[in-house]
Scaffold this motif. Structure first.
Motif, PDB file in Angstrom:
ATOM      1  N   LEU A  60      -0.052   9.798  -0.104  1.00  0.00           N
ATOM      2  CA  LEU A  60      -1.134   9.607   0.857  1.00  0.00           C
ATOM      3  C   LEU A  60      -0.779   8.483   1.814  1.00  0.00           C
ATOM      4  CD1 LEU A  60      -4.050  10.066   1.903  1.00  0.00           C
ATOM      5  CD2 LEU A  60      -4.801   8.389   0.200  1.00  0.00           C
ATOM      6  N   VAL A  61      -0.744   8.800   3.090  1.00  0.00           N
ATOM      7  CA  VAL A  61      -0.550   7.803   4.145  1.00  0.00           C
ATOM      8  C   VAL A  61      -1.865   7.696   4.906  1.00  0.00           C
ATOM      9  CG1 VAL A  61       0.787   7.124   6.171  1.00  0.00           C
ATOM     10  CG2 VAL A  61       1.896   8.400   4.321  1.00  0.00           C
ATOM     11  N   PHE A  62      -2.456   6.502   4.901  1.00  0.00           N
ATOM     12  CA  PHE A  62      -3.789   6.293   5.481  1.00  0.00           C
ATOM     13  C   PHE A  62      -3.690   5.139   6.478  1.00  0.00           C
ATOM     14  CE2 PHE A  62      -8.550   5.611   4.162  1.00  0.00           C
ATOM     15  CZ  PHE A  62      -8.948   6.170   5.367  1.00  0.00           C
ATOM     16  N   GLY A  63      -3.926   5.448   7.753  1.00  0.00           N
ATOM     17  CA  GLY A  63      -3.762   4.426   8.779  1.00  0.00           C
ATOM     18  C   GLY A  63      -4.891   4.426   9.791  1.00  0.00           C
ATOM     19  N   LYS A  80      -2.025   1.959   4.898  1.00  0.00           N
ATOM     20  CA  LYS A  80      -1.766   2.055   3.456  1.00  0.00           C
ATOM     21  C   LYS A  80      -0.896   3.290   3.206  1.00  0.00           C
ATOM     22  CE  LYS A  80      -4.921   0.910   0.478  1.00  0.00           C
ATOM     23  NZ  LYS A  80      -6.172   0.847  -0.319  1.00  0.00           N
ATOM     24  N   ASP A  81       0.130   3.132   2.341  1.00  0.00           N
ATOM     25  CA  ASP A  81       1.036   4.231   1.988  1.00  0.00           C
ATOM     26  C   ASP A  81       1.162   4.281   0.465  1.00  0.00           C
ATOM     27  OD1 ASP A  81       2.942   6.202   1.806  1.00  0.00           O
ATOM     28  OD2 ASP A  81       4.444   5.193   3.046  1.00  0.00           O
ATOM     29  N   PRO A  96      -9.756   3.555  -0.760  1.00  0.00           N
ATOM     30  CA  PRO A  96     -10.283   2.715   0.313  1.00  0.00           C
ATOM     31  C   PRO A  96      -9.188   2.129   1.189  1.00  0.00           C
ATOM     32  CG  PRO A  96     -10.254   1.475  -1.731  1.00  0.00           C
ATOM     33  CD  PRO A  96      -9.746   2.862  -2.065  1.00  0.00           C
ATOM     34  N   LEU A  97      -9.522   1.932   2.457  1.00  0.00           N
ATOM     35  CA  LEU A  97      -8.670   1.200   3.387  1.00  0.00           C
ATOM     36  C   LEU A  97      -9.536   0.098   3.996  1.00  0.00           C
ATOM     37  CD1 LEU A  97      -5.989   0.869   4.989  1.00  0.00           C
ATOM     38  CD2 LEU A  97      -6.973   2.391   6.721  1.00  0.00           C
ATOM     39  N   ARG A  98      -9.143  -1.146   3.782  1.00  0.00           N
ATOM     40  CA  ARG A  98      -9.920  -2.286   4.267  1.00  0.00           C
ATOM     41  C   ARG A  98      -9.566  -2.566   5.725  1.00  0.00           C
ATOM     42  NH1 ARG A  98     -14.631  -4.499   2.582  1.00  0.00           N
ATOM     43  NH2 ARG A  98     -14.719  -6.749   2.825  1.00  0.00           N
ATOM     44  N   LEU A  99     -10.579  -2.590   6.584  1.00  0.00           N
ATOM     45  CA  LEU A  99     -10.380  -2.955   7.977  1.00  0.00           C
ATOM     46  C   LEU A  99     -10.931  -4.375   8.163  1.00  0.00           C
ATOM     47  CD1 LEU A  99     -11.284   0.308   9.936  1.00  0.00           C
ATOM     48  CD2 LEU A  99      -9.085  -0.462   9.051  1.00  0.00           C
ATOM     49  N   ASN A 100     -10.030  -5.324   8.365  1.00  0.00           N
ATOM     50  CA  ASN A 100     -10.390  -6.731   8.512  1.00  0.00           C
ATOM     51  C   ASN A 100     -10.479  -7.105   9.992  1.00  0.00           C
ATOM     52  OD1 ASN A 100     -10.331  -7.638   5.641  1.00  0.00           O
ATOM     53  ND2 ASN A 100      -8.200  -7.004   5.791  1.00  0.00           N
ATOM     54  N   ALA A 117      -6.660   8.102  10.457  1.00  0.00           N
ATOM     55  CA  ALA A 117      -5.849   9.286  10.156  1.00  0.00           C
ATOM     56  C   ALA A 117      -5.343   9.195   8.728  1.00  0.00           C
ATOM     57  CB  ALA A 117      -4.676   9.403  11.131  1.00  0.00           C
ATOM     58  N   ALA A 118      -5.513  10.275   7.974  1.00  0.00           N
ATOM     59  CA  ALA A 118      -5.048  10.337   6.583  1.00  0.00           C
ATOM     60  C   ALA A 118      -4.157  11.564   6.423  1.00  0.00           C
ATOM     61  CB  ALA A 118      -6.232  10.412   5.619  1.00  0.00           C
ATOM     62  N   LEU A 119      -2.911  11.338   6.018  1.00  0.00           N
ATOM     63  CA  LEU A 119      -1.941  12.416   5.815  1.00  0.00           C
ATOM     64  C   LEU A 119      -1.671  12.564   4.317  1.00  0.00           C
ATOM     65  CD1 LEU A 119       0.105  14.471   7.052  1.00  0.00           C
ATOM     66  CD2 LEU A 119       1.781  12.607   7.036  1.00  0.00           C
TER      67      LEU A 119
END
Length: 240
Positions: A60-63, A80-81, A96-100, A117-119
């Motif tokens: 999972l690549v989440f950006g 995140k990868d 989760p992906l934290r956006l700071n 985008a999540a691949l």
């Protein structure tokens, strides 16, 4: 007849069950919360679902990146990868992906837009799925109080304030107001001569003279070096 009604009810129920049955395979979606305010740190989620009868292993690549309304992509806001995401049959996993703010604050434009985008890549089949979503960060609320009795050709004051939601000070703060039959067709501005610290209120008083009675809308705009084009309004009933 009763029999026909019962048959129709049964067929309708079976049709709903078929519609609700998830598609087989691996699936990826992006979920967000309602608490996405500019200046705050918050999480967004990639949701991976395994609608198969076998265990699956995937990457999972989440950006995320800043984006403007004209489609121009900006800098990275969070990434995140994960190389080994394992899901048992029928399982769902929220990543989760934290956006700071410290990361996205200097990247987002005045449009306050971030693209997610999540691949998802399935190691067993070699197939890949992409989910995308744009989010808009909420600006703080502008508060407007009308001081005085609103009447035709009588000078009024609007007391306008906004709280700085950012963990850093605001400079060059400016409020502007306009409104049909309220400001004589002009934009009236008032600039603060001081810095507004984190959590503090920027507040001004702007005078205007209504020219016509009835229900009118006073439109307010706030600008600063870090927080731009924040809009607010207040309905005002002008007496004769």
């Amino acid at each position: 007849s009763d029999e026909e009604r019962e048959a129709f009810k049964k067929a309708n129920h079976q049709n709903k069950l078929l519609q609700e049955k998830p598609e087989p395979g691996l699936h990826i979606t992006i979920k967000v919360t309602s608490d996405m305010r500019k200046g705050c740190d918050f999480d967004v989620f990639a949701v991976v679902t395994n609608n198969t009868e076998a265990e699956r292993k995937c990457r999972l690549v989440f950006g995320s990146c800043a984006v403007s309304y004209n489609g121009f992509l900006g800098g990275n806001c969070g990434f995140k990868d994960l190389l080994n995401v394992q899901l048992s049959p029928g399982a769902e996993r929220r990543v989760p992906l934290r956006l700071n703010y410290s990361k996205y604050g200097d990247q987002v434009t005045e449009d306050n837009l971030i693209r997610l985008a999540a691949l998802l890549m399935d190691y067993s089949t070699g197939e890949a799925q992409l989910a995308m979503r744009n989010i808009v960060l909420d600006n703080p609320e502008i508060k407007v109080r009308i001081l005085g009795e609103p009447k035709e050709n009588r000078k009024l004051a609007a007391e306008i304030s906004i709280q700085n939601p950012l963990p850093e000070p605001l400079d060059n703060c400016c409020f502007s107001i306009e409104g049909a039959n309220l400001t004589g067709g002009n934009i009236i501005s008032e600039r603060l001569g001081c810095t507004v610290g984190p959590g503090e209120d920027a507040k001004v008083k702007i005078y205007f003279t209504p020219t016509h009675s009835g229900l009118r809308k006073l439109v307010v705009d706030f600008d600063s070096n870090k927080l731009c084009h924040v809009k607010g309004y207040r309905n005002v009933i002008i007496g004769k």
